[in-house]
Design a protein around this motif. Structure first.
Motif, PDB file in Angstrom:
ATOM      1  N   LYS A 150       0.815  -1.220   0.000  1.00 28.94           N
ATOM      2  CA  LYS A 150       0.000   0.000   0.000  1.00 28.94           C
ATOM      3  C   LYS A 150       0.849   1.271   0.000  1.00 28.94           C
ATOM      4  N   GLY A 151       2.103   1.134  -0.421  1.00 30.07           N
ATOM      5  CA  GLY A 151       2.988   2.291  -0.522  1.00 30.07           C
ATOM      6  C   GLY A 151       3.124   2.756  -1.958  1.00 30.07           C
ATOM      7  N   PHE A 152       3.856   3.855  -2.155  1.00 33.13           N
ATOM      8  CA  PHE A 152       4.147   4.372  -3.497  1.00 33.13           C
ATOM      9  C   PHE A 152       5.321   5.326  -3.390  1.00 33.13           C
ATOM     10  N   LYS A 153       5.940   5.629  -4.522  1.00 27.50           N
ATOM     11  CA  LYS A 153       7.213   6.360  -4.523  1.00 27.50           C
ATOM     12  C   LYS A 153       7.136   7.765  -3.940  1.00 27.50           C
ATOM     13  N   ASP A 154       5.951   8.358  -3.968  1.00 26.87           N
ATOM     14  CA  ASP A 154       5.796   9.717  -3.459  1.00 26.87           C
ATOM     15  C   ASP A 154       5.221   9.754  -2.050  1.00 26.87           C
ATOM     16  N   TRP A 155       5.085   8.597  -1.426  1.00 34.02           N
ATOM     17  CA  TRP A 155       4.534   8.565  -0.063  1.00 34.02           C
ATOM     18  C   TRP A 155       5.532   9.147   0.943  1.00 34.02           C
ATOM     19  N   GLY A 156       4.995   9.919   1.877  1.00 29.33           N
ATOM     20  CA  GLY A 156       5.743  10.305   3.074  1.00 29.33           C
ATOM     21  C   GLY A 156       7.188  10.656   2.879  1.00 29.33           C
ATOM     22  N   PHE A 157       8.063   9.824   3.462  1.00 29.19           N
ATOM     23  CA  PHE A 157       9.489  10.163   3.514  1.00 29.19           C
ATOM     24  C   PHE A 157      10.270   9.828   2.256  1.00 29.19           C
ATOM     25  N   PHE A 158       9.671   9.108   1.282  1.00 31.51           N
ATOM     26  CA  PHE A 158      10.482   8.655   0.151  1.00 31.51           C
ATOM     27  C   PHE A 158      11.101   9.794  -0.662  1.00 31.51           C
ATOM     28  N   PRO A 159      10.351  10.846  -1.038  1.00 33.87           N
ATOM     29  CA  PRO A 159      11.008  11.925  -1.791  1.00 33.87           C
ATOM     30  C   PRO A 159      12.121  12.614  -1.005  1.00 33.87           C
ATOM     31  N   ASP A 160      11.894  12.857   0.283  1.00 33.30           N
ATOM     32  CA  ASP A 160      12.916  13.503   1.102  1.00 33.30           C
ATOM     33  C   ASP A 160      14.139  12.607   1.240  1.00 33.30           C
ATOM     34  N   LEU A 161      13.922  11.336   1.455  1.00 31.34           N
ATOM     35  CA  LEU A 161      15.025  10.385   1.596  1.00 31.34           C
ATOM     36  C   LEU A 161      15.825  10.292   0.307  1.00 31.34           C
ATOM     37  N   ALA A 162      15.124  10.192  -0.820  1.00 36.55           N
ATOM     38  CA  ALA A 162      15.812  10.098  -2.109  1.00 36.55           C
ATOM     39  C   ALA A 162      16.609  11.357  -2.406  1.00 36.55           C
ATOM     40  N   THR A 163      16.059  12.511  -2.072  1.00 45.15           N
ATOM     41  CA  THR A 163      16.759  13.774  -2.299  1.00 45.15           C
ATOM     42  C   THR A 163      17.989  13.893  -1.407  1.00 45.15           C
ATOM     43  N   SER A 164      17.838  13.509  -0.149  1.00 43.22           N
ATOM     44  CA  SER A 164      18.954  13.577   0.791  1.00 43.22           C
ATOM     45  C   SER A 164      20.107  12.691   0.332  1.00 43.22           C
ATOM     46  N   LEU A 165      19.799  11.489  -0.091  1.00 39.77           N
ATOM     47  CA  LEU A 165      20.843  10.575  -0.565  1.00 39.77           C
ATOM     48  C   LEU A 165      21.467  11.079  -1.863  1.00 39.77           C
ATOM     49  N   ALA A 166      20.652  11.679  -2.721  1.00 37.11           N
ATOM     50  CA  ALA A 166      21.184  12.220  -3.972  1.00 37.11           C
ATOM     51  C   ALA A 166      22.189  13.340  -3.701  1.00 37.11           C
ATOM     52  N   PHE A 167      21.913  14.186  -2.714  1.00 40.14           N
ATOM     53  CA  PHE A 167      22.842  15.250  -2.361  1.00 40.14           C
ATOM     54  C   PHE A 167      24.155  14.701  -1.796  1.00 40.14           C
ATOM     55  N   SER A 168      24.150  13.434  -1.412  1.00 35.91           N
ATOM     56  CA  SER A 168      25.378  12.787  -0.934  1.00 35.91           C
ATOM     57  C   SER A 168      26.086  12.039  -2.051  1.00 35.91           C
ATOM     58  N   ASP A 169      25.790  12.451  -3.286  1.00 34.46           N
ATOM     59  CA  ASP A 169      26.479  11.941  -4.479  1.00 34.46           C
ATOM     60  C   ASP A 169      26.069  10.530  -4.862  1.00 34.46           C
ATOM     61  N   TYR A 170      24.777  10.260  -4.753  1.00 40.83           N
ATOM     62  CA  TYR A 170      24.198   9.023  -5.280  1.00 40.83           C
ATOM     63  C   TYR A 170      23.171   9.378  -6.346  1.00 40.83           C
ATOM     64  N   VAL A 171      22.932   8.433  -7.237  1.00 42.41           N
ATOM     65  CA  VAL A 171      21.772   8.506  -8.111  1.00 42.41           C
ATOM     66  C   VAL A 171      20.688   7.689  -7.423  1.00 42.41           C
TER      67      VAL A 171
END
Length: 281
Positions: A39-60
């Protein structure tokens, strides 16, 4: 920051939509595939923030909607309920395999991603799918992190299974939207067909990828004992268990995401440190 939504078709011809995030000028960076749960999805809750935070740490970072997760073409609402009803663990594994193969084949942002450095991060049932995917792709997965993972996919009583088979489907309520959603017996049949393959408590003994298990001490949806048992039996040369005191199943985050919480920030920082240690060469 580069941020865009793309899509790819799995072996069944269904569309997998995913978001890519990475800093401008990125070249040959490790990729982290982030998997939502039931019952989750990519834009739920913390996923966008988590993905952005990791991306700023030089990950895709790649956050995806499983092709049968029930989210419709608007990307926000559960309108594809027949697809949700037909979903199975095997189908989610197929979706992850599609992305891994696309990365390895240079079909997703070639030269931006280092195809030899792929990590998996999964929440709840997505954690189980991440672990199973890592077991099927040992030579390609450099590190795994699970948040509040399911360890036992066979979590239904005999009474539930009998009623499920008799009715042809099982109804589940989406507490956030109030929708009553069906799971057809195809899900149950897939579990029964793959008892050995999906037996994580046994199979994890063969897992080699460095794995971090994060769980909340107050998780009433999935007991922290499931992560504890997985960690105990995990065969990886580098493994770690972190039980975050006071944290629930979503680490205090609700949808839509409004502000961070201490348990979520701890989980996010632990995750980043783990990938820094094991995925960056």
């Amino acid at each position: 920051m580069i941020y865009r939504t793309q899509s790819i078709r799995n072996a069944s011809g269904e569309i997998i939509r995913f978001d890519l995030r990475y800093p401008e000028g990125t070249s040959e960076a490790p990729a982290i595939i982030i998997l939502h749960g039931f019952k989750g999805f990519k834009d739920w809750g913390f996923f966008p923030d988590l993905a952005t935070s990791l991306a700023f740490s030089d990950y895709v970072t790649i956050t995806l909607n499983f092709s049968r997760n029930g989210i419709g073409s608007d990307g926000k609402n559960f309108t594809a309920l027949e697809a949700f009803a037909q979903n199975t663990i095997s189908h989610e594994l197929e979706d992850v395999q599609t992305l891994i193969d696309a990365i390895k084949g240079g079909r997703i942002d070639n030269h931006v991603i280092n195809p030899e450095a792929i990590g998996l991060l999964g929440h709840s049932r997505g954690g189980a799918v991440a672990l199973l995917s890592a077991l099927e792709n040992e030579e390609h997965i450099g590190a795994v992190v699970t948040w509040a993972t399911v360890g036992n996919l066979y979590r239904y009583s005999e009474e539930e299974i009998s009623a499920w088979k008799a009715q042809g489907y099982k109804e589940v309520v989406n507490q956030r939207t109030g929708q009553v959603m069906r799971m057809n017996t195809t899900y149950l049949e897939d579990l029964e067909k793959n008892k050995e393959k999906f037996d994580l408590y046994h199979r994890i003994e063969d897992l080699e990828a460095p794995t971090l298990f994060i769980h909340g001490s107050e998780d009433t949806t999935v007991s922290p004992e499931e992560s504890e048992k997985l960690h105990e039996r995990c065969g990886a040369y580098s493994k770690r268990l972190e039980i975050i005191e006071g944290a629930d199943h979503t680490f205090g985050i609700k949808h839509p995401f409004e502000k961070s919480t201490e348990p979520y920030a701890i989980a996010r920082d632990l995750t980043e440190s783990w990938f820094d240690r094991h995925l960056k060469y």
